[in-house]
Design an enzyme around this catalytic site. Structure first.
Site, mmCIF file in Angstrom:
data_model
loop_
_atom_site.group_PDB
_atom_site.id
_atom_site.type_symbol
_atom_site.label_atom_id
_atom_site.label_comp_id
_atom_site.label_asym_id
_atom_site.label_seq_id
_atom_site.Cartn_x
_atom_site.Cartn_y
_atom_site.Cartn_z
ATOM 1 N N ALA A 66 -55.937 -28.741 28.793
ATOM 2 C CA ALA A 66 -55.387 -27.658 27.983
ATOM 3 C C ALA A 66 -53.967 -27.953 27.531
ATOM 4 O O ALA A 66 -53.381 -27.157 26.803
ATOM 5 C CB ALA A 66 -55.418 -26.342 28.766
ATOM 6 N N GLY A 67 -53.414 -29.091 27.961
ATOM 7 C CA GLY A 67 -52.054 -29.443 27.605
ATOM 8 C C GLY A 67 -51.951 -30.038 26.212
ATOM 9 O O GLY A 67 -52.931 -30.141 25.473
ATOM 10 N N PHE A 68 -50.750 -30.448 25.872
ATOM 11 C CA PHE A 68 -50.467 -30.972 24.541
ATOM 12 C C PHE A 68 -51.344 -32.180 24.215
ATOM 13 O O PHE A 68 -52.124 -32.177 23.259
ATOM 14 C CB PHE A 68 -48.975 -31.322 24.460
ATOM 15 C CG PHE A 68 -48.590 -32.207 23.318
ATOM 16 C CD1 PHE A 68 -48.979 -31.910 22.018
ATOM 17 C CD2 PHE A 68 -47.818 -33.349 23.543
ATOM 18 C CE1 PHE A 68 -48.615 -32.739 20.962
ATOM 19 C CE2 PHE A 68 -47.442 -34.165 22.499
ATOM 20 C CZ PHE A 68 -47.842 -33.867 21.209
ATOM 21 N N ASP A 106 -56.511 -25.986 40.439
ATOM 22 C CA ASP A 106 -55.439 -26.901 40.813
ATOM 23 C C ASP A 106 -56.039 -28.233 41.242
ATOM 24 O O ASP A 106 -56.926 -28.282 42.104
ATOM 25 C CB ASP A 106 -54.618 -26.297 41.958
ATOM 26 C CG ASP A 106 -53.285 -26.994 42.150
ATOM 27 O OD1 ASP A 106 -53.242 -28.233 42.128
ATOM 28 O OD2 ASP A 106 -52.268 -26.283 42.329
ATOM 29 N N ALA A 137 -53.601 -34.812 33.565
ATOM 30 C CA ALA A 137 -52.809 -33.798 34.255
ATOM 31 C C ALA A 137 -51.573 -34.418 34.898
ATOM 32 O O ALA A 137 -51.681 -35.394 35.645
ATOM 33 C CB ALA A 137 -53.660 -33.105 35.318
ATOM 34 N N ALA A 138 -50.427 -33.841 34.619
ATOM 35 C CA ALA A 138 -49.183 -34.313 35.231
ATOM 36 C C ALA A 138 -48.066 -33.349 34.875
ATOM 37 O O ALA A 138 -48.107 -32.668 33.855
ATOM 38 C CB ALA A 138 -48.810 -35.715 34.746
ATOM 39 N N TYR A 161 -39.616 -38.724 37.947
ATOM 40 C CA TYR A 161 -40.826 -38.700 37.121
ATOM 41 C C TYR A 161 -41.386 -40.106 36.949
ATOM 42 O O TYR A 161 -42.594 -40.334 37.112
ATOM 43 C CB TYR A 161 -40.515 -38.074 35.769
ATOM 44 C CG TYR A 161 -41.629 -38.219 34.766
ATOM 45 C CD1 TYR A 161 -42.887 -37.684 35.012
ATOM 46 C CD2 TYR A 161 -41.426 -38.887 33.559
ATOM 47 C CE1 TYR A 161 -43.922 -37.818 34.089
ATOM 48 C CE2 TYR A 161 -42.447 -39.019 32.639
ATOM 49 C CZ TYR A 161 -43.689 -38.490 32.907
ATOM 50 O OH TYR A 161 -44.711 -38.624 31.995
ATOM 51 N N ARG A 191 -36.550 -45.992 20.460
ATOM 52 C CA ARG A 191 -37.796 -45.498 21.033
ATOM 53 C C ARG A 191 -38.949 -45.809 20.091
ATOM 54 O O ARG A 191 -38.760 -46.190 18.934
ATOM 55 C CB ARG A 191 -37.725 -43.973 21.262
ATOM 56 C CG ARG A 191 -36.690 -43.513 22.272
ATOM 57 C CD ARG A 191 -37.016 -43.933 23.686
ATOM 58 N NE ARG A 191 -36.105 -43.340 24.652
ATOM 59 C CZ ARG A 191 -34.980 -43.896 25.076
ATOM 60 N NH1 ARG A 191 -34.592 -45.078 24.575
ATOM 61 N NH2 ARG A 191 -34.217 -43.302 25.975
#
Length: 355
Positions: free
Chosen positions: A9-11, A57, A78-79, A181, A249
């Site tokens: 569901a993330g970006f 989770d 997932a992160a 991270y 970058r």
């Protein structure tokens, strides 16, 4: 193919979900909808109707075991991402990224799923590739606050202190994570490699460079720099460019990253048991942070960027990808150029504005 997509569901995960559904795969998404990423908990509503969504989770073994039933491959997105605020974030990063990955891999060992595509990151390299005119390729040490305060942003040769020439970093470069991270992302790769050796699994790790595009998270301490610039412009503020804006970058569009995941999911089935290989996932086009802020401001007619001279000690100066391995071995090609992608992103909705 029956695929479990963690963090779907993330970006990036939602872009991967849409891509996989379009190409005929069956997708089950497992996402905890953490408030830091999904403050309105509405992100799952934007997934394709064909996706089976499970809210849970990744650190819960029973939830993961249930999500793996009937699954042939796992695409692990997932992160907890971004540099964060300070070391107080360390337990959250390690818990979400490393414990969550360990629980997933243990469940895969029991379920029989043996194919994994892992969302890695270029942050595992620390600083990128540098050459000294006298000493050849060198690895600069951590940047010092005294140098940054004096606006000496370029890392010098660690042997003779001469200026260095930045270049492209390849997958065989020694990892040198320089913040929590980054350390957690490298640990994910090591855990996946240990799983592959123990279980005869197959792993493709896609080391993402700076991913951007519609649906990025809004202005949070964990958002990417392109999102921070875009959020400022949406509020009528000039983007604040740290250091002198010359940081190099590689910005890669989220749709190209989704395509890389689809290619990797096919390739991982063709590899032998125990296979583990990392692939840089970047556009191949080097841009500076200052150029990115300027392109976004131009794209939306917003105020011009302000170069502040501020810095964060955990940031690296230059890191850009050599993505030839992904192109040559898996046949992936990015299709969204920097100019077109940034022009689109300049007016595209961010996460929280999509509904």
């Amino acid at each position: 193919m029956e695929i479990l997509l963690t963090g779907g569901a993330g970006f990036i995960g939602s872009a991967v979900a849409r891509r996989l559904v379009r190409t005929g795969h069956r997708v089950r998404v497992l996402d905890a909808l953490l408030p830091a990423v999904h403050p309105d908990h509405g992100a799952a509503d934007a997934l394709p109707a064909e996706v089976e969504f499970v809210r849970g989770d990744l650190r819960d073994p029973d939830t993961v075991a249930a999500a793996l039933r009937g699954v042939e491959a796992v695409c692990h997105q997932a992160a907890m991402v971004g540099l964060g605020l300070d070391l107080a974030d360390a337990p959250d990063y390690v818990g979400c990224n490393d414990l969550g990955t360990a629980v997933l891999l243990a469940a895969m060992a029991r379920s029989g799923a043996r194919h994994l595509v892992l969302a890695g990151s270029m942050v595992v390299y620390g600083e990128g590739h540098y050459d000294c005119a006298v000493h050849g390729q060198v690895v600069p040490g951590p940047r010092r606050a005294a140098d940054l305060d004096a606006r000496r942003f370029e890392p010098p040769c660690p042997v003779c202190a001469a200026p260095l020439t930045p270049g492209l970093v390849g997958e065989d470069a020694a990892p040198d994570p320089r913040n929590v991270y980054a350390a957690s992302k490298l640990a994910q790769e090591h855990l996946a490699a240990a799983w592959a050796r123990a279980c005869g699994g197959r792993v493709v790790a896609l080391r993402y460079h700076n991913v951007y595009g519609p649906g990025m998270p809004r202005d949070t301490p964990y958002a990417g720099v392109a999102s921070l610039f875009r959020s400022a412009l949406a509020a009528g503020r000039p983007p604040r460019v740290f250091e002198d804006g010359g940081q190099r970058r590689d910005f890669v569009h989220v749709e190209d990253v989704a395509a890389a995941n689809e290619v990797a999911l096919t390739a991982v089935f063709e590899r032998p048991a125990g296979f583990v290989r990392a692939y840089n996932t970047g556009s191949g086009t080097v841009r500076t942070i200052g150029e990115t802020a300027t392109a976004l401001a131009a794209g939306c007619g917003g105020p011009q960027p302000v170069v502040t001279g501020e810095y964060r000690l955990g940031d690296v100066r230059h890191v850009t990808a050599d993505s030839r391995r992904l192109r040559e071995e898996l046949g992936w090609r990015p299709v969204v150029g920097f100019e077109a992608g940034m022009a689109e992103f300049a007016t595209a909705p961010l996460r929280g504005q999509l509904r």
